[in-house]
Write a protein that holds these residues in place. Structure first.
Motif, mmCIF file in Angstrom:
data_model
loop_
_atom_site.group_PDB
_atom_site.id
_atom_site.type_symbol
_atom_site.label_atom_id
_atom_site.label_comp_id
_atom_site.label_asym_id
_atom_site.label_seq_id
_atom_site.Cartn_x
_atom_site.Cartn_y
_atom_site.Cartn_z
ATOM 1 N N THR A 137 0.839 -1.194 0.000
ATOM 2 C CA THR A 137 0.000 0.000 0.000
ATOM 3 C C THR A 137 0.877 1.249 0.000
ATOM 4 O O THR A 137 2.105 1.159 0.100
ATOM 5 C CB THR A 137 -0.911 0.012 1.238
ATOM 6 N N ASP A 138 0.248 2.420 -0.078
ATOM 7 C CA ASP A 138 0.997 3.673 -0.126
ATOM 8 C C ASP A 138 1.838 3.889 1.128
ATOM 9 O O ASP A 138 2.845 4.597 1.096
ATOM 10 C CB ASP A 138 0.039 4.862 -0.303
ATOM 11 N N ASP A 139 1.420 3.279 2.255
ATOM 12 C CA ASP A 139 2.181 3.451 3.496
ATOM 13 C C ASP A 139 3.155 2.295 3.727
ATOM 14 O O ASP A 139 3.675 2.115 4.828
ATOM 15 C CB ASP A 139 1.249 3.600 4.699
ATOM 16 N N SER A 140 3.411 1.520 2.688
ATOM 17 C CA SER A 140 4.355 0.403 2.790
ATOM 18 C C SER A 140 5.758 0.875 2.451
ATOM 19 O O SER A 140 6.009 1.378 1.362
ATOM 20 C CB SER A 140 3.947 -0.723 1.824
ATOM 21 N N GLY A 141 6.676 0.705 3.398
ATOM 22 C CA GLY A 141 8.059 1.068 3.140
ATOM 23 C C GLY A 141 8.681 0.200 2.062
ATOM 24 O O GLY A 141 9.500 0.673 1.268
ATOM 25 N N ILE A 142 8.303 -1.084 2.027
ATOM 26 C CA ILE A 142 8.840 -1.990 1.000
ATOM 27 C C ILE A 142 8.469 -1.480 -0.387
ATOM 28 O O ILE A 142 9.314 -1.390 -1.285
ATOM 29 C CB ILE A 142 8.313 -3.426 1.216
ATOM 30 N N GLY A 143 7.201 -1.128 -0.560
ATOM 31 C CA GLY A 143 6.750 -0.615 -1.848
ATOM 32 C C GLY A 143 7.432 0.685 -2.211
ATOM 33 O O GLY A 143 7.906 0.862 -3.346
ATOM 34 N N GLN A 144 7.502 1.626 -1.265
ATOM 35 C CA GLN A 144 8.097 2.935 -1.556
ATOM 36 C C GLN A 144 9.592 2.826 -1.834
ATOM 37 O O GLN A 144 10.125 3.529 -2.695
ATOM 38 C CB GLN A 144 7.838 3.894 -0.384
ATOM 39 N N LEU A 145 10.274 1.928 -1.116
ATOM 40 C CA LEU A 145 11.702 1.733 -1.361
ATOM 41 C C LEU A 145 11.932 1.117 -2.738
ATOM 42 O O LEU A 145 12.858 1.503 -3.460
ATOM 43 C CB LEU A 145 12.291 0.830 -0.267
ATOM 44 N N ALA A 146 11.080 0.175 -3.106
ATOM 45 C CA ALA A 146 11.196 -0.432 -4.438
ATOM 46 C C ALA A 146 10.974 0.608 -5.525
ATOM 47 O O ALA A 146 11.709 0.649 -6.529
ATOM 48 C CB ALA A 146 10.183 -1.571 -4.581
ATOM 49 N N TYR A 147 9.980 1.481 -5.346
ATOM 50 C CA TYR A 147 9.719 2.532 -6.336
ATOM 51 C C TYR A 147 10.908 3.496 -6.423
ATOM 52 O O TYR A 147 11.304 3.919 -7.524
ATOM 53 C CB TYR A 147 8.463 3.319 -5.970
ATOM 54 N N ALA A 148 11.484 3.860 -5.269
ATOM 55 C CA ALA A 148 12.624 4.788 -5.258
ATOM 56 C C ALA A 148 13.820 4.188 -5.984
ATOM 57 O O ALA A 148 14.501 4.868 -6.756
ATOM 58 C CB ALA A 148 13.000 5.123 -3.812
ATOM 59 N N ALA A 149 14.056 2.901 -5.746
ATOM 60 C CA ALA A 149 15.166 2.221 -6.427
ATOM 61 C C ALA A 149 14.926 2.207 -7.931
ATOM 62 O O ALA A 149 15.825 2.514 -8.724
ATOM 63 C CB ALA A 149 15.318 0.801 -5.891
ATOM 64 N N ASN A 150 13.711 1.858 -8.334
ATOM 65 C CA ASN A 150 13.367 1.810 -9.759
ATOM 66 C C ASN A 150 13.529 3.157 -10.437
ATOM 67 O O ASN A 150 13.914 3.245 -11.600
ATOM 68 C CB ASN A 150 11.915 1.357 -9.925
ATOM 69 N N ASP A 151 13.193 4.206 -9.716
ATOM 70 C CA ASP A 151 13.261 5.554 -10.284
ATOM 71 C C ASP A 151 14.661 6.140 -10.230
ATOM 72 O O ASP A 151 14.887 7.269 -10.695
ATOM 73 C CB ASP A 151 12.285 6.484 -9.548
ATOM 74 N N GLY A 152 15.620 5.410 -9.616
ATOM 75 C CA GLY A 152 16.996 5.877 -9.540
ATOM 76 C C GLY A 152 17.192 7.042 -8.589
ATOM 77 O O GLY A 152 18.123 7.844 -8.759
ATOM 78 N N GLU A 153 16.363 7.160 -7.556
ATOM 79 C CA GLU A 153 16.417 8.300 -6.633
ATOM 80 C C GLU A 153 17.063 7.883 -5.307
ATOM 81 O O GLU A 153 16.417 7.309 -4.430
ATOM 82 C CB GLU A 153 15.015 8.853 -6.406
ATOM 83 N N LEU A 184 14.684 4.503 4.270
ATOM 84 C CA LEU A 184 15.432 3.617 5.165
ATOM 85 C C LEU A 184 15.851 4.289 6.473
ATOM 86 O O LEU A 184 16.284 3.608 7.403
ATOM 87 C CB LEU A 184 16.688 3.107 4.449
ATOM 88 N N ALA A 185 15.744 5.610 6.542
ATOM 89 C CA ALA A 185 16.213 6.340 7.726
ATOM 90 C C ALA A 185 15.497 5.881 8.987
ATOM 91 O O ALA A 185 14.318 5.512 8.958
ATOM 92 C CB ALA A 185 16.007 7.843 7.519
ATOM 93 N N SER A 186 16.203 5.920 10.099
ATOM 94 C CA SER A 186 15.638 5.440 11.368
ATOM 95 C C SER A 186 14.448 6.271 11.817
ATOM 96 O O SER A 186 13.581 5.780 12.553
ATOM 97 C CB SER A 186 16.715 5.457 12.461
ATOM 98 N N ASP A 187 14.388 7.539 11.372
ATOM 99 C CA ASP A 187 13.261 8.389 11.758
ATOM 100 C C ASP A 187 12.202 8.494 10.660
ATOM 101 O O ASP A 187 11.343 9.387 10.688
ATOM 102 C CB ASP A 187 13.759 9.791 12.128
ATOM 103 N N SER A 188 12.235 7.566 9.690
ATOM 104 C CA SER A 188 11.239 7.610 8.616
ATOM 105 C C SER A 188 9.896 7.115 9.138
ATOM 106 O O SER A 188 9.798 6.548 10.218
ATOM 107 C CB SER A 188 11.689 6.762 7.421
ATOM 108 N N GLU A 189 8.874 7.295 8.320
ATOM 109 C CA GLU A 189 7.530 6.854 8.708
ATOM 110 C C GLU A 189 7.329 5.360 8.519
ATOM 111 O O GLU A 189 6.298 4.815 8.892
ATOM 112 C CB GLU A 189 6.493 7.606 7.867
ATOM 113 N N PHE A 190 8.333 4.675 7.956
ATOM 114 C CA PHE A 190 8.182 3.253 7.638
ATOM 115 C C PHE A 190 8.905 2.384 8.659
ATOM 116 O O PHE A 190 10.067 2.643 8.988
ATOM 117 C CB PHE A 190 8.727 2.963 6.240
ATOM 118 N N ASP A 191 8.221 1.363 9.128
ATOM 119 C CA ASP A 191 8.858 0.451 10.081
ATOM 120 C C ASP A 191 9.118 -0.924 9.482
ATOM 121 O O ASP A 191 9.552 -1.845 10.182
ATOM 122 C CB ASP A 191 8.010 0.309 11.349
ATOM 123 N N ASP A 192 8.876 -1.079 8.183
ATOM 124 C CA ASP A 192 9.092 -2.385 7.547
ATOM 125 C C ASP A 192 10.351 -2.431 6.688
ATOM 126 O O ASP A 192 10.648 -3.458 6.069
ATOM 127 C CB ASP A 192 7.876 -2.792 6.709
#
Length: 584
Positions: free
Chosen positions: A331-347, A355-363
């Motif tokens: 889902t939109d609040d999934s760190g796994i999904g958002q990290l995968a999208y960031a990697a794909n987009d080269g960002e 991945l930061a310790s203070d990010s909103e994602f705990d997965d």
């Protein structure tokens, strides 16, 4: 003896990869009369060999190189049987021919209208029927309707986007259409590049089918029951000879099959696709499923990605390609999904923020590399306890299939990946460390709780490259594998288990850790990727596709053990494979 045969007969196993490329070039140029172009050709042949080893089927020449190549081919015309120059691309003839065969076969399929093609009024009725099904949104309806229009369909999407759900519904409609037209059921093959991927797609199809049979939503039970519950590797379907690497379908012989589904199509290399499409009749329905952002094939070619890219400018291919965007797993609040999208987009910065310790994602999380070995072993605590519990059942002589299933389920809770095979933090070193930490072996080679991955296909034993088994024999004499077939009830989750003697087991490796390449087609509740500082020869393995594939194996949690420097290198390094496919 041919040039290639003479190369294959060389048994100097100590020859480095650089020497192999030079040897390849030297064998060919030794057949030439010395000329001003000999050194140039030698360099081009070395480059062709090097790039093929990296997955490219051709090299791109500068204008000066192209002119010199033309002159060299005129001086030594017999080289035209070995090399092909098309525009600015130089290829070995076998790659050129393979790509030409693929393009011609796909075009024939694409331009052949399926018998299930609907007119507008039929389409409206079909949409109404599809709307009765669960999890059927507008995107799903669009993809299904498009898949019925021709004999070629390419359905891409990331994990959890519903590719299997879509194809099961397409299958039902194709079965229905075929029965109406021929008063018989179609022959269907469900294929994948590896045994593990084939088992996974079968499990998914059977699960979808069983759920549908419990709630038909207006569909004919007989149609749903006709959805197949078997799968196999592409290689087994083609009966490829391991020595010659040739298919049983040759001399224009084709397979007697109406519908072919190929899952995990990103793993198909150019020669495997060539042999597959050459084995199909123009009336066969071919559906590729896959994620073009995953790792490409180990051998040369990146066919699925090249098809999707070409669909943007090749008019006959464009209508055949559909991409599913919405993930039902992440889902939109999934760190796994958002990290995968960031990697794909080269960002890089976006990936670091996820991945930061203070990010909103705990997965998702990032850790120091020197913590990796201990964390890798700690992740197997659930599995370790499952083995302890299983030993008690063995002692009490109360082992059941359900008890075995609990062990396999526990193993699937956690997995460790590395891009590298060797080194302390490569697969070999991690496996040795984890094995020692879990203390299950008692010093024996085969022990209760030892997990292994099969490395070579054995059709007689129905064991295939990538299959995972666990030794559950206290005497270490057998390894247990999930059953090759579903249970009598058709429920894959209740399939029985097979116990194969360690004496006849194909080549296998310990698998507390595996390479990212070997992870394709799998998923785990949680997993970690270990990326130590690479040496010069290892840097080319750190790519965006390696990171994306590792991330998307995780269902609930992903941990990354590497420095920011290696993370940035992976995110910024997109695999580029040169090809002549769809460029003619």
């Amino acid at each position: 003896m041919s040039i290639f045969a003479s190369i294959q007969k060389s048994d100097d196993s100590s020859r480095s990869s650089d020497c192999v490329h030079s040897y390849f070039a030297d064998v060919i140029t030794s057949k030439l009369s010395q000329s001003e172009h000999t050194d140039f050709l030698n360099g081009m042949l070395i480059k062709l060999s090097e790039e093929a080893a990296k997955g490219s089927s051709c090299i791109v020449l500068s204008e000066d190189q192209r002119k010199t190549t033309i002159e060299a081919l005129e001086v030594s015309p017999w080289l035209n049987s070995l090399l092909c120059l098309k525009g600015d691309r130089l290829q070995l003839k076998k790659y050129f021919q393979a790509e030409q065969d693929i393009e011609a076969a796909l075009k024939t399929l694409a331009l052949t209208c399926s018998e299930s093609t609907q007119n507008k009024s039929d389409e409206a009725v079909l949409v109404s029927r599809l709307q009765q099904l669960e999890h059927m949104d507008d995107d799903g309806q669009r993809v299904i309707l498009n898949a019925l229009k021709s004999n070629l369909s390419i359905i891409t999407g990331g994990p959890g986007t519903g590719k299997t759900t879509i194809v099961v519904r397409v299958l039902a409609l194709l079965i229905e259409s075929h029965r109406a037209a021929h008063d018989s059921l179609p022959t269907i093959e469900v294929l994948a590049p590896t045994g593990k991927a084939a088992a996974r797609v079968k499990e998914s199809v059977v699960s979808q089918k069983q759920a549908w049979l419990k709630d038909l939503r207006g569909f004919d039970r007989r149609i749903i029951e006709a959805i197949p519950e078997h799968s196999q590797t592409v290689q087994k379907f083609l009966a490829i000879n391991p020595t010659t690497r040739k298919s049983r379908f040759k001399d224009s012989k084709t397979a007697n099959v109406d519908i072919v589904i190929v899952d995990e199509a990103s793993m198909l290399d150019v020669f495997l696709v060539q042999q597959l499409v050459s084995a199909l009749k123009p009336t066969t329905r071919l559906i590729f499923l896959g994620d073009p952002y995953q790792l490409a094939s180990v051998e040369a070619g990146n066919v699925l990605a090249q098809i999707t890219q070409a669909s943007e400018h090749v008019e006959w291919l464009k209508p055949c390609c559909e991409r599913l965007i919405k993930s039902h797993r992440f889902t939109d609040d999934s760190g796994i999904g958002q990290l995968a999208y960031a990697a794909n987009d080269g960002e890089v910065n976006r990936a670091l923020a996820c991945l930061a310790s203070d990010s909103e994602f705990d997965d998702v999380s990032i850790h120091e590399v020197d913590q990796a070995r201990e964390e890798a072993a700690f992740g197997y605590q659930t599995y370790q306890q499952a083995i302890i519990d299983f030993k008690k059942q063995v002692k009490a002589n109360s082992v059941t299939d359900e008890a075995i299933k609990k062990v396999f389920d526990a193993f699937d809770q956690w997995q460790v990946f590395s891009p590298f095979r060797v080194g302390t933090l490569g697969v070999k070193g991690l496996n040795e460390f984890i094995e020692n930490e879990l203390k299950l072996s008692d010093g024996k080679d085969w022990y209760l709780g030892k997990p292994v991955m099969i490395q070579t296909n054995d059709h007689a034993l129905k064991l295939y490259n990538g299959d995972i088994g666990i030794c559950l024999d206290p005497n270490g004499e057998t390894v247990t594998f999930p059953g090759a077939e579903t249970s009598d009830s058709g429920d894959a989750s209740k399939a029985s288990y097979r116990h194969i003697s360690t004496r006849i087991l194909p080549d296998n490796d310990l698998v507390f850790a595996m390479t990212v390449h070997k992870s394709q087609g799998s998923e785990y509740k949680a997993c970690m990727l270990v990326v130590p500082e690479p040496n010069e020869n290892q840097k080319n393995l750190l790519t965006r596709e390696i990171l994306y594939t590792a991330i998307t194996r995780a269902k609930k949690e992903f941990r990354l053990f590497c420095r920011e420097k290696e993370l940035a290198l992976m995110v910024e390094t997109k695999t580029e494979r040169e090809s002549g496919l769809f460029l003619s």
